[in-house]
Every structure is written in C-alpha cells, then in structure tokens.
Design an enzyme around this catalytic site. Structure first.
Site, PDB file in Angstrom:
ATOM      1  CG  HIS A  92      75.675  46.857  -2.812  1.00 32.10           C
ATOM      2  ND1 HIS A  92      76.355  47.712  -1.964  1.00 32.10           N
ATOM      3  CD2 HIS A  92      74.952  46.039  -1.992  1.00 32.10           C
ATOM      4  CE1 HIS A  92      76.063  47.424  -0.709  1.00 32.10           C
ATOM      5  NE2 HIS A  92      75.210  46.413  -0.700  1.00 32.10           N
ATOM      6  CG  HIS A  94      71.944  44.582  -1.086  1.00 33.88           C
ATOM      7  ND1 HIS A  94      72.967  43.863  -0.505  1.00 33.88           N
ATOM      8  CD2 HIS A  94      71.402  43.767  -2.041  1.00 33.88           C
ATOM      9  CE1 HIS A  94      73.038  42.664  -1.071  1.00 33.88           C
ATOM     10  NE2 HIS A  94      72.106  42.595  -2.005  1.00 33.88           N
ATOM     11  CG  ASP A  96      71.526  48.157   3.510  1.00 33.32           C
ATOM     12  OD1 ASP A  96      71.276  47.473   2.507  1.00 33.32           O
ATOM     13  OD2 ASP A  96      72.573  48.007   4.179  1.00 33.32           O
ATOM     14  CG  HIS A  97      74.450  50.129   0.780  1.00 32.32           C
ATOM     15  ND1 HIS A  97      75.698  50.573   1.153  1.00 32.32           N
ATOM     16  CD2 HIS A  97      74.198  49.039   1.539  1.00 32.32           C
ATOM     17  CE1 HIS A  97      76.180  49.785   2.097  1.00 32.32           C
ATOM     18  NE2 HIS A  97      75.295  48.844   2.343  1.00 32.32           N
TER      19      HIS A  97
END
Length: 288
Positions: A92, A94, A96-97
C-alpha cells in the site's frame, strides 16, 4: 462487555525491539527489518525478499523507507541468497512501506508493482486482485485487502503464507485510517484472508505469526466488534465527539497512539452512521 483475548499473549514471540535485523523465515522468504521503529511501526517496517532458492532471483516486497543503511542490509540479504531483485511489490502507499519503491526499482532495474499508478510509477505495473504473479521461480497471488486504506494488497505465497502488510500486525491491532480506510471493507478483507487458510502471516510490522494464524484473524474480527460495542456504549453514556470517545475507550493506552485510535474511531463512527446505529450532527454524534 468483555474484551476478547489475544491468542498471541500465550505465544513465545520476540519482545519489542528484539527482532533480528535479518531473518530467514522459510526457504522462500527472508525478512529485513528497516531502522524506522516507532509507536506506529513497532520494531520498524518489515521488508521481505521472496524467491525460490537457487533461482538467482528475488522479489522485494515493501521496501520501506529510502534509507541507506536499510538498502545496504537488503543488498546484503540478496547477496546471501545469491539473487538479484527482479520486481518490487508494494502492499500500500503509506510512506513507511512505499517510499523506497521507485528509487530502488530504478537502482535494481526492476519494475514496481502496486494497486495504484501513484506507487507503481510510470514504468510500473498496476495490480488487480486475483492475479498470479510468476516471479523469482515461484508464484505470488494478489489478494485485495482494502480497509486499512483503500489500495491495500496482500500476497499469498506457494507455501501458504500470506504477506499481509498493515492488514495484520505482529503485535496489537491495525489502524483503519480515516477517511481513506473503511471498516466494512476491512472486516471483509479479514474474512477473505481467513478463507485462504494461511500457514503463516508475515506482517508489515512486528514478528511473523506462525503458531495459529486463524486464531489471530478471529481475534481481529472480535476486537473490531468489541470496539464497536464500546463506541455505542460510550455514545449512549453521553460521549459525542471523537476526542471524548478516544479519551474514554483508550484511557489505558499510551497517548502517543491516540491519534491512530482517533482514526479508527472515526472509521467506526462512519460505519455505525451508515448502519443507522448513531446519528451524526456536524462533528458530533448521538444515539440513533
């Protein structure tokens, strides 16, 4: 109202902060932990390398932050597997990913694959649920798991394990973000993963869940139902705003996670409002 019991409380999971930087979870999968721990990311973002041993290839799932030390650790893990990165998959959008997805895809000469073109980039590939990706000597099935956010995907491996991103966390419960998250979609997604009968859940944050993945999914479903009942009870007792609800329901939870709790509470109120169980009046709610 009794809170459901978390089955992980009886498991021998690594203590917070004790996850190794790199770990082989099964022959197909190596986990590399990014150095971005926080109240929201737990030990940090888990980046996964997936590939058939001896294939000379690996898929990189959720590269995480565009961090030099993390890149070095990922490249060392690739070298240990004697593999080159042939694709970058993202659960996804976001940060941090997904932050490192496009720069690392360019570095490795590998296409980025995600649910949205904003993450995949102009040279990437937009994925659809049900696709079976034949990569790195194995197959990854694309499983749509919206709820945490609208573009969330999970990936089922040939081994039966499922890479679940932020759909399920190794510790605690996932946030349903608002307004991009959706509690109804999240519950449907939990059931969808449950129906797969996963042999393990490899989470976006925290330790892997291998002992009884189905029990964790049951707990997540029960936990959401419990939160709904708490919200309804608090509204009936006179709480009318998100801040009042969070202060009451999450009183025993560290305040650093209250902003995330507020997101999930707003998402829960949206569901309850749509069902006619509470009535929204501007920024406040009242019993139906």
């Amino acid at each position: 109202m009794t809170a459901p019991a978390d089955p992980r409380s009886r498991w021998q999971l690594p203590a917070p902060g004790a996850l190794p930087r790199t770990a082989e979870l099964e022959p197909l999968v190596t986990r590399v932990l990014a150095p971005n721990p926080s109240g929201m990311t737990l030990d940090g973002t888990n980046t996964y390398l997936v590939g058939e041993p001896g294939s000379g290839q690996a898929v990189l799932v959720d590269p995480g932050p565009d961090d030099a030390a993390h890149l070095a650790a990922v490249e060392a893990a690739l070298a240990d597997r004697k593999a080159r990165c042939t694709a970058v998959l993202v659960t996804h959008h976001h940060v941090d990913h997904a932050e490192a997805a496009q720069p690392w895809g360019a570095r490795f000469g590998a296409p980025v694959m995600a649910a949205g073109a904003d993450v995949a980039g102009p040279r990437g590939r937009v994925l659809a649920g049900g696709e079976r990706l034949r990569l790195a000597g194995t197959v990854l099935e694309v499983v749509p798991t919206p709820g945490h956010c609208a573009d969330h995907l999970s990936f089922r491996l040939d081994s039966g394990a499922v890479l679940v991103g932020d759909h399920v966390l190794g510790r605690g419960t996932s946030v349903v973000t608002h307004p991009e998250g959706d509690v109804v979609a999240y519950l449907e997604s939990l059931r969808r993963v449950h129906q797969l009968g996963p042999s393990a859940l490899y989470c976006g944050h925290g330790p892997e869940l291998t002992e009884d993945p189905g029990a964790v999914l049951d707990y997540y479903l029960a936990h959401r139902a419990y939160r709904e009942e708490q919200v309804l009870a608090a509204v009936a007792d006179g709480a009318s705003t998100v801040d009042e609800l969070v202060a009451g329901i999450y009183a025993a939870v560290p305040r650093e996670v209250w902003p995330a709790a507020a997101q999930s509470t707003r998402a829960t109120l949206a569901k309850l409002t749509a069902e006619g169980r509470v009535v929204a009046e501007g920024d406040a709610v009242r019993p139906a």
